[in-house]
Motif scaffolding. Structure first.
Motif, short mmCIF file in Angstrom:
data_model
loop_
_atom_site.label_atom_id
_atom_site.label_comp_id
_atom_site.label_asym_id
_atom_site.label_seq_id
_atom_site.Cartn_x
_atom_site.Cartn_y
_atom_site.Cartn_z
N LEU B 80 0.85 -1.20 0.00
CA LEU B 80 0.00 0.00 0.00
C LEU B 80 0.89 1.25 0.00
O LEU B 80 0.55 2.26 -0.65
CB LEU B 80 -0.91 0.00 1.24
N SER B 81 2.02 1.16 0.70
CA SER B 81 2.89 2.33 0.82
C SER B 81 3.45 2.79 -0.54
O SER B 81 3.86 3.94 -0.69
CB SER B 81 4.05 2.02 1.78
N SER B 82 3.40 1.89 -1.54
CA SER B 82 3.91 2.29 -2.86
C SER B 82 2.96 3.26 -3.56
O SER B 82 3.31 3.82 -4.60
CB SER B 82 4.14 1.05 -3.73
N PHE B 83 1.76 3.44 -3.00
CA PHE B 83 0.79 4.38 -3.58
C PHE B 83 0.73 5.68 -2.77
O PHE B 83 -0.23 6.44 -2.88
CB PHE B 83 -0.61 3.75 -3.63
N LYS B 84 1.77 5.92 -1.99
CA LYS B 84 1.81 7.09 -1.11
C LYS B 84 1.57 8.38 -1.91
O LYS B 84 2.13 8.56 -3.00
CB LYS B 84 3.18 7.16 -0.42
#
Lengths: 171, 213
Positions: B80-84
């Motif tokens: 999910l953090s890759s869509f920050k």
């Protein structure tokens, strides 16, 4: 004579009052609504029979009665779309009882409000599966299974397999 | 004498009727109470309105979206953090779920319309079969069904598998579909259980994108 009549009338009134009180007591004692539990357990409940007695070695009809929770539906045995999970009854092997066949009720048409054009084939309320069982002689506590997948009008629960306990006596 | 007999007879009939009515009423109410008790312990999908979550699941609204790392259909790990920094619609769905099948075309249209403005939809397949990591046959079966669904529905947005592993973090995931709307700061702005309408989804998306505030 008049005294006897008066006594009769008094007795009659007392009887009426007693019956009326008993009626209202009955109503009050049963009127208490149970605490609403929102714990998710089973969408489908097996009703009966708990025990059946059938001739040993012969395929015998056994009607299995189920109840689906209010406001839910499950796919019928023959859903119209391939991706939907059908309702299937099964009997485990080596239980002393074989399932020779099962006749499922026809599904009823159902549409979701979000897609009124697509008709689904579902069961709601009470439904009965007409199973044909073959038992070896003796008493068999069978833990049959019912697999289903339930939804309401907007959301779906994961597919589930419940145990259907039946005491099958082969005579 | 004859008159007395008639009066006694009528009185007896009335009393018998009362007694029978009382008994029938008691039996009816007893059965109704038993039925209600039985119903109370049975499954129930809780009616929801947009933004609601069931009693069993903790509301995520106003909280940071829990991070996760899942695989896509090719086996690539996606966090999910890759869509920050992007507004997100995290949509939990399943191949056996009719309402999911209905709303998927809406999601495709929404991604096409709002994608150029920064929105990213993440569809997470949540089959509810709780497969063990070493159940190769089970995973292969699931992946085949998911891939078929993705192809048939032209899902061109990110699709991940094994949403079941996020049940605890995402409020239980007891029923499908479940949609979680996340703003660009990673905060959940709305959570919706079940299908409602494309318009409702767009309203939540505009909120996640910070429009109309």
């Amino acid at each position: 004579m008049r005294a006897a009549r008066k006594a009769g009338e008094f007795l009659l009134i007392c009887t009426f009052v007693t019956i009326a009180c008993a009626n209202s007591l009955c109503q009050e004692s049963l009127n208490t609504s149970p605490g609403r539990s929102l714990v998710k357990t089973e969408a489908v409940e097996y009703l009966f029979p708990e025990q059946v007695s059938i001739p040993a070695g012969k395929p015998s009809p056994v009607a299995l009665h189920f109840r689906i929770h209010q406001n839910l539906h499950i796919n019928s045995h023959t859903p119209r779309a391939e991706y939907l999970i059908p309702t299937v009854f099964s009997v485990p092997e080596a239980s002393g009882v074989k399932l020779a066949g099962a006749a499922y009720p026809a599904g009823t048409d159902f549409t979701l409000p979000a897609d009124p054009d697509e008709k689904l084939s579902v069961y709601t309320g009470d439904f009965t599966i007409q199973a044909k069982m073959v038992a070896t002689p003796g008493n068999h506590l069978v833990e049959a299974k019912l697999r289903y997948q339930a939804c309401d009008q907007t959301q779906c629960l994961p597919p589930k397999t419940i145990t259907v306990p039946i005491d099958v006596i082969g005579k | 004498m004859k008159r007395n007999t008639i009066v006694i007879g009528i009185t007896f009939v009335i009393l018998a009727t009362f007694a029978w009515a009382g008994w029938a009423n008691w039996m009816y109410r007893k059965q109704a109470a038993e039925h209600a008790l039985a119903s109370a312990s049975r499954a129930e999908l809780i009616p929801v309105t947009p933004g609601d979550v069931p009693d069993g699941g903790a509301s995520l609204t106003g909280k940071p979206a829990p991070n996760f790392t899942l695989e896509d259909l090719s086996g690539k790990k996606v966090s999910l953090s890759s869509f920050k920094g992007k507004p997100l619609l995290i949509n939990f769905w399943a191949t056996w779920c009719g309402p999911c099948k209905i709303e998927t075309p809406w999601l495709v249209e929404i991604q096409n319309e709002y994608g150029p403005k920064g929105l990213q939809i993440i569809g997470i397949s949540t089959e509810g079969d709780d497969l063990k990591p070493d159940d190769k046959e089970g995973w292969a079966h699931d992946k085949t069904a998911i891939a078929k669904f993705v192809k048939e529905e032209h899902m061109q947005y990110t699709v991940l598998i094994n949403g079941d592993s996020l049940a605890t973090e995402y409020g239980g995931l007891d029923a499908m579909p479940t949609s979680v709307y996340v703003d660009k700061d990673g905060k959940v702005v709305a959570m919706q259980l079940g299908i409602s309408s494309k318009e409702d989804m767009e309203a939540h998306i505009r909120k996640a994108m910070g429009e109309g505030q």
